[in-house]
Structures are given as structure tokens and as C-alpha cells.
Design a protein around this motif. Structure first.
Motif, PDB file in Angstrom:
ATOM      1  N   ALA A   1      15.198 -31.511  69.153  1.00 40.54           N
ATOM      2  CA  ALA A   1      16.207 -32.154  68.312  1.00 40.54           C
ATOM      3  C   ALA A   1      17.409 -31.265  68.040  1.00 40.54           C
ATOM      4  N   ALA A   2      17.261 -29.956  68.166  1.00 39.63           N
ATOM      5  CA  ALA A   2      18.290 -29.016  67.709  1.00 39.63           C
ATOM      6  C   ALA A   2      19.686 -29.258  68.288  1.00 39.63           C
ATOM      7  N   PRO A   3      19.850 -29.466  69.609  1.00 36.78           N
ATOM      8  CA  PRO A   3      21.215 -29.551  70.151  1.00 36.78           C
ATOM      9  C   PRO A   3      22.054 -30.680  69.575  1.00 36.78           C
ATOM     10  N   ALA A   4      21.458 -31.838  69.304  1.00 38.97           N
ATOM     11  CA  ALA A   4      22.228 -32.989  68.818  1.00 38.97           C
ATOM     12  C   ALA A   4      21.823 -33.398  67.405  1.00 38.97           C
ATOM     13  N   TYR A   5      21.212 -32.471  66.665  1.00 44.38           N
ATOM     14  CA  TYR A   5      20.681 -32.829  65.346  1.00 44.38           C
ATOM     15  C   TYR A   5      21.744 -33.401  64.411  1.00 44.38           C
ATOM     16  N   ARG A   6      22.957 -32.857  64.440  1.00 46.87           N
ATOM     17  CA  ARG A   6      24.017 -33.310  63.524  1.00 46.87           C
ATOM     18  C   ARG A   6      24.293 -34.798  63.654  1.00 46.87           C
ATOM     19  N   ASP A   7      24.041 -35.366  64.844  1.00 47.95           N
ATOM     20  CA  ASP A   7      24.296 -36.792  65.057  1.00 47.95           C
ATOM     21  C   ASP A   7      23.263 -37.680  64.365  1.00 47.95           C
ATOM     22  N   HIS A   8      22.175 -37.082  63.883  1.00 41.36           N
ATOM     23  CA  HIS A   8      21.076 -37.875  63.309  1.00 41.36           C
ATOM     24  C   HIS A   8      20.611 -37.326  61.961  1.00 41.36           C
ATOM     25  N   ALA A   9      21.432 -36.515  61.323  1.00 43.07           N
ATOM     26  CA  ALA A   9      21.000 -35.767  60.136  1.00 43.07           C
ATOM     27  C   ALA A   9      21.262 -36.498  58.823  1.00 43.07           C
ATOM     28  N   PHE A  10      21.539 -37.812  58.882  1.00 42.12           N
ATOM     29  CA  PHE A  10      21.943 -38.527  57.664  1.00 42.12           C
ATOM     30  C   PHE A  10      20.879 -38.468  56.573  1.00 42.12           C
ATOM     31  N   LEU A  11      19.597 -38.502  56.956  1.00 42.81           N
ATOM     32  CA  LEU A  11      18.542 -38.554  55.941  1.00 42.81           C
ATOM     33  C   LEU A  11      18.459 -37.229  55.181  1.00 42.81           C
ATOM     34  N   ARG A  12      18.448 -36.119  55.899  1.00 43.03           N
ATOM     35  CA  ARG A  12      18.411 -34.824  55.209  1.00 43.03           C
ATOM     36  C   ARG A  12      19.701 -34.590  54.423  1.00 43.03           C
ATOM     37  N   ASP A  13      20.835 -35.026  54.966  1.00 46.59           N
ATOM     38  CA  ASP A  13      22.094 -34.890  54.225  1.00 46.59           C
ATOM     39  C   ASP A  13      22.026 -35.639  52.903  1.00 46.59           C
ATOM     40  N   HIS A  14      21.433 -36.835  52.941  1.00 47.70           N
ATOM     41  CA  HIS A  14      21.281 -37.619  51.707  1.00 47.70           C
ATOM     42  C   HIS A  14      20.370 -36.886  50.718  1.00 47.70           C
ATOM     43  N   MET A  15      19.301 -36.299  51.215  1.00 45.11           N
ATOM     44  CA  MET A  15      18.391 -35.538  50.354  1.00 45.11           C
ATOM     45  C   MET A  15      19.107 -34.342  49.729  1.00 45.11           C
ATOM     46  N   LEU A  16      19.904 -33.645  50.529  1.00 42.37           N
ATOM     47  CA  LEU A  16      20.626 -32.495  50.000  1.00 42.37           C
ATOM     48  C   LEU A  16      21.641 -32.909  48.942  1.00 42.37           C
ATOM     49  N   ASP A  17      22.253 -34.083  49.117  1.00 37.80           N
ATOM     50  CA  ASP A  17      23.147 -34.595  48.070  1.00 37.80           C
ATOM     51  C   ASP A  17      22.374 -34.784  46.763  1.00 37.80           C
ATOM     52  N   GLY A  18      21.155 -35.329  46.871  1.00 39.67           N
ATOM     53  CA  GLY A  18      20.330 -35.511  45.678  1.00 39.67           C
ATOM     54  C   GLY A  18      19.933 -34.193  45.048  1.00 39.67           C
ATOM     55  N   ILE A  19      19.637 -33.200  45.869  1.00 39.74           N
ATOM     56  CA  ILE A  19      19.289 -31.875  45.351  1.00 39.74           C
ATOM     57  C   ILE A  19      20.483 -31.241  44.651  1.00 39.74           C
ATOM     58  N   HIS A  20      21.665 -31.340  45.255  1.00 43.08           N
ATOM     59  CA  HIS A  20      22.860 -30.785  44.617  1.00 43.08           C
ATOM     60  C   HIS A  20      23.171 -31.503  43.302  1.00 43.08           C
ATOM     61  N   GLU A  21      22.932 -32.802  43.260  1.00 43.65           N
ATOM     62  CA  GLU A  21      23.153 -33.544  42.010  1.00 43.65           C
ATOM     63  C   GLU A  21      22.243 -33.023  40.906  1.00 43.65           C
ATOM     64  N   ARG A  22      20.995 -32.747  41.249  1.00 43.74           N
ATOM     65  CA  ARG A  22      20.053 -32.218  40.257  1.00 43.74           C
ATOM     66  C   ARG A  22      20.420 -30.781  39.874  1.00 43.74           C
ATOM     67  N   LEU A  23      20.896 -30.015  40.840  1.00 40.04           N
ATOM     68  CA  LEU A  23      21.323 -28.648  40.541  1.00 40.04           C
ATOM     69  C   LEU A  23      22.504 -28.628  39.574  1.00 40.04           C
ATOM     70  N   SER A  24      23.392 -29.606  39.727  1.00 45.58           N
ATOM     71  CA  SER A  24      24.590 -29.633  38.879  1.00 45.58           C
ATOM     72  C   SER A  24      24.248 -29.856  37.412  1.00 45.58           C
ATOM     73  N   ALA A  25      23.053 -30.373  37.134  1.00 41.18           N
ATOM     74  CA  ALA A  25      22.645 -30.602  35.749  1.00 41.18           C
ATOM     75  C   ALA A  25      21.994 -29.378  35.115  1.00 41.18           C
ATOM     76  N   VAL A  26      21.792 -28.317  35.896  1.00 37.42           N
ATOM     77  CA  VAL A  26      21.143 -27.100  35.399  1.00 37.42           C
ATOM     78  C   VAL A  26      22.220 -26.082  35.048  1.00 37.42           C
ATOM     79  N   GLN A  27      22.268 -25.686  33.799  1.00 41.49           N
ATOM     80  CA  GLN A  27      23.314 -24.781  33.315  1.00 41.49           C
ATOM     81  C   GLN A  27      22.899 -23.320  33.478  1.00 41.49           C
ATOM     82  N   ARG A  28      22.821 -22.883  34.718  1.00 49.91           N
ATOM     83  CA  ARG A  28      22.543 -21.479  34.980  1.00 49.91           C
ATOM     84  C   ARG A  28      22.933 -21.166  36.416  1.00 49.91           C
ATOM     85  N   GLU A  29      23.037 -19.895  36.738  1.00 51.69           N
ATOM     86  CA  GLU A  29      23.387 -19.466  38.086  1.00 51.69           C
ATOM     87  C   GLU A  29      22.130 -19.035  38.831  1.00 51.69           C
TER      88      GLU A  29
END
Length: 274
Positions: free
Chosen positions: A19-47
Motif C-alpha cells: 500500500a505504501a507507494p499510493a497510500y495517499r490516494d486512499h488515506a481518507f479514513l486515517r485522515d478523518h481519524m487524525l482530525d478527530g484526534i486533533h479535535e480532542r487534543l485541542s480541548a486539552v489545556q497543556r503542552e
């Protein structure tokens, strides 16, 4: 005697390499998960300064100001991104190495999920945070139904539901565990489009006894899938994304009240107010 493994580790590695060579063309699911993770991170007030990206694929997870260590079971992904090449349930990190661990799109195909979570908890510093996401129970319902109608054989992975995910967090020793689920619906023009996405994201069958698809089975599955299409000819597919949040225990965290320490009885609380 050791327990038989659910997934074929060598096949999992090969699928990720393919999957590695063309992974970016099919990465929508993990990208969506990372968006959810970043959303949860944004609610945490620490570095967070020392971060582990567990199962890092093409290393798209970023966090400004943090040093990110990446672990990836696929050799080609690991070589391309500088990640440590190892499985998520066998990682080499000593205790208290990180203050944040993220994992997107891998725990649903890890052989030892309880062991992986225990290792994550061990690798976190006190009051460190774990954020994970994976495709849980109910995912690929349309494709599953099509193939089961075509041939009653085990071609899909066992899946973890949100309640079991929360229990696994607790068993691994996380404090303040939370598991929640979000549905993502994708509409496909054909079964071939969905199968291309699954191959492209390294999410095809990893069961040790997986048999090749026969032509007759595949054609019946195509028919079943097509019959489930909407009037515009596209067939909806569902991905149930389970998100995990857990903290490494620390004395500074809020504690539940001691059992029996309440001063108001349930009967009194339920009485109508005058």
C-alpha cells in the motif's frame, strides 16, 4: 502453549508495503481519524513535548513544538519516514518515555490489543495522555453482507465495539477512560472502488486461513452490492470509528468518591421538590 494469533503478522507487513507507494490516494479514513484526534487534543489545556505516533503509516500526524517518535510495522513506510520498524504490540520503549501517545487506524488489526494498550500505558509518563482511533464493530456492513450472501465464509476481521473498547482501556490501567463512536458514510460507485480503497489503505483480509476469492463468489458479491445502491447508482458503506481517550494514572487526577461516602440517599434525591 502460546495462543494462536488472530492476524497473520507477515501478511500484515506485506500488505502495508504494497500500500505504501499510493497510500495517499486512499488515506481518507486515517485522515478523518487524525482530525478527530486533533479535535480532542485541542480541548486539552497543556503542552505535549514527547509524542509517540503508534502505527504511523506515512507520518502525516504532526504537533507543533513536539518531538515525535514514530513506530510503523510496514518496512517501506518505516524506511520512507524514519520510523522504528516494529509491531504495535511489541514495541521497545521503556516506561515513562512519552507524555502523549496517538494511534490512528491500526488497533483493529493488532493481534494483542490488550497487550498493546498495556504497553502504551507503560510508555506514558504519569498524567500522560493516550488518544486512539480505529474502525470498530459495524464497519463495512454493506460489503460484509454482500460477501456473506455470496459465500458464508470468514473473510472479515473480528471487530471491537465501543463498550468493549472502554473495558479494554480500564483493564490496561488507564485513568478516566472514555470510548466513543462516530459514523462515517462513504458512497461507492461500485464494489471495485471500495476494494481498491481497502487495498490502498492496507485494510484487506489478514486472517491466517484466508482463501482466495473464487470468480463465482466475487460475481455474486458484485450483484449483491449493486442491489444495495441508492437511486443514483452509488452504494453507501459505513465506517464506525471508535475513539479512545485514557490517562496514565497520577495523584493529581480527580478521584471518584469513595463508595458509601455520599450524604444524600437515593430516595431523598428522587423525592419531588416542594
Amino acid at each position: 502453549m502460546s495462543q494462536p494469533e488472530i492476524f497473520d503478522r507477515a501478511r500484515r507487513h506485506k500488505r502495508r508495503d504494497r500500500a505504501a507507494p499510493a497510500y495517499r490516494d486512499h488515506a481518507f479514513l486515517r485522515d478523518h481519524m487524525l482530525d478527530g484526534i486533533h479535535e480532542r487534543l485541542s480541548a486539552v489545556q497543556r503542552e505535549f513535548r514527547d509524542v509517540l505516533d503508534l502505527g504511523s503509516f506515512d507520518a502525516t500526524f504532526t504537533l507543533p513544538g513536539a518531538t515525535i517518535t514514530r513506530l510503523e510495522p510496514g518496512k517501506r513506510f518505516a524506511e520512507a519516514t524514519g520510523a522504528i520498524h516494529a509491531d504495535e504490540d511489541m514495541h521497545p520503549f521503556p516506561p515513562a518515555s512519552f507524555d502523549l501517545v496517538v494511534s490512528a487506524g491500526v488497533l483493529d488489526s493488532v493481534n494483542d490489543v490488550p497487550g498493546a494498550l498495556a504497553l502504551i500505558r507503560r510508555a506514558l509518563r504519569p498524567d500522560g495522555l493516550f488518544l486512539g482511533a480505529f474502525a470498530g464493530a459495524g464497519s463495512l456492513a454493506t460489503l460484509k453482507a454482500a460477501f456473506l450472501a455470496a459465500e458464508p465464509a470468514a473473510r472479515f476481521h473480528p471487530q471491537i465495539d465501543v463498550r468493549a473498547a472502554g473495558d479494554l482501556l480500564s483493564r490496561a490501567g488507564f485513568a478516566l477512560p472514555v470510548a466513543d463512536v462516530e459514523t462515517l458514510t462513504v458512497r461507492y460507485s461500485s464494489i471495485w472502488s471500495e476494494l481498491r480503497d481497502l487495498r490502498g489503505m492496507a485494510a484487506t483480509n489478514l486472517l491466517p486461513d484466508a482463501r482466495p476469492l473464487g470468480r463465482a463468489t466475487l460475481m455474486r458479491a458484485v450483484q449483491e452490492f449493486t442491489e444495495k445502491a441508492d437511486p443514483d447508482g452509488r452504494t453507501p458503506e459505513r465506517f464506525e470509528i471508535v475513539y479512545l481517550t485514557g490517562w496514565a494514572p497520577d495523584e493529581s487526577q480527580p478521584k471518584p468518591a469513595r463508595r458509601g461516602s455520599g450524604t444524600t440517599s437515593l430516595a431523598d434525591a428522587l423525592k419531588p421538590k416542594k
